[in-house]
Design an enzyme around this catalytic site. Sequence first.
Site, PDB file in Angstrom:
ATOM      1  N   SER A  51       0.802  -1.230   0.000  1.00  0.00           N
ATOM      2  CA  SER A  51       0.000   0.000   0.000  1.00  0.00           C
ATOM      3  C   SER A  51       0.831   1.274   0.000  1.00  0.00           C
ATOM      4  CB  SER A  51      -0.951   0.017   1.198  1.00  0.00           C
ATOM      5  OG  SER A  51      -0.247   0.233   2.399  1.00  0.00           O
ATOM      6  N   LYS A  92       0.646   4.801   6.716  1.00  0.00           N
ATOM      7  CA  LYS A  92      -0.022   5.604   5.687  1.00  0.00           C
ATOM      8  C   LYS A  92       0.541   7.016   5.721  1.00  0.00           C
ATOM      9  CE  LYS A  92      -2.817   2.195   4.767  1.00  0.00           C
ATOM     10  NZ  LYS A  92      -2.511   1.328   3.657  1.00  0.00           N
TER      11      LYS A  92
END
Length: 195
Positions: A51, A92
């Site tokens: 990701s 993230k």
Amino acid sequence: MQSKRKVKDMYRKPVWLRIAWGTMQAVLIVAVFSFVVREFMFTNYVVYGQSMMPTIRDGERIIVNKIGYELMEPDRFDLIIFHADEDSDYIKRIIGLPGDELRYESDTLYVNGEAVEEDFLEESKGSNGSEVFTDDFTLEDLTDEQTVPEDHVFVLGDNRQNSIDSRQIGYVPAEEIVGRVNMTFWPPQNIRFVH
């Protein structure tokens, strides 16, 4: 004179006992120091998944700075580790800060109505097979709110088409943030500071 020396020697600890005691003290000091550093200053993580590619790759080990992060204001585009649930921590990038109004339109990030460059995505966009890298959305579409709430952040993975992030899990509460990613340290050929 000899009798005094014999009395002193009787109370002197054997050499092996002094060495053992010194070693135990050193091990205890190192253990306490390591605990303090890991709990309150820095920790390391292994990244699993794609990701955050190409910024952070699957299997890389990273150093996370925990020093005072909960007291600091997060910055836009910080890479953070946060508790996603009881069993998982995610890495993230902060896109939205408290009070921000966000939207993506034609692959461009707009914060409070102004276009914002995401230079860290240039490599990914160039190698992307499809034309659109980040699908269009507004905060209101995703969350029924117009701005990021107080004490929360909105996060996205750098690999926008293969990331579970705030588009699916919602805002990240500030108290769930572990810290800011500072560098990768493994494998050795990938050692670098992360900005």
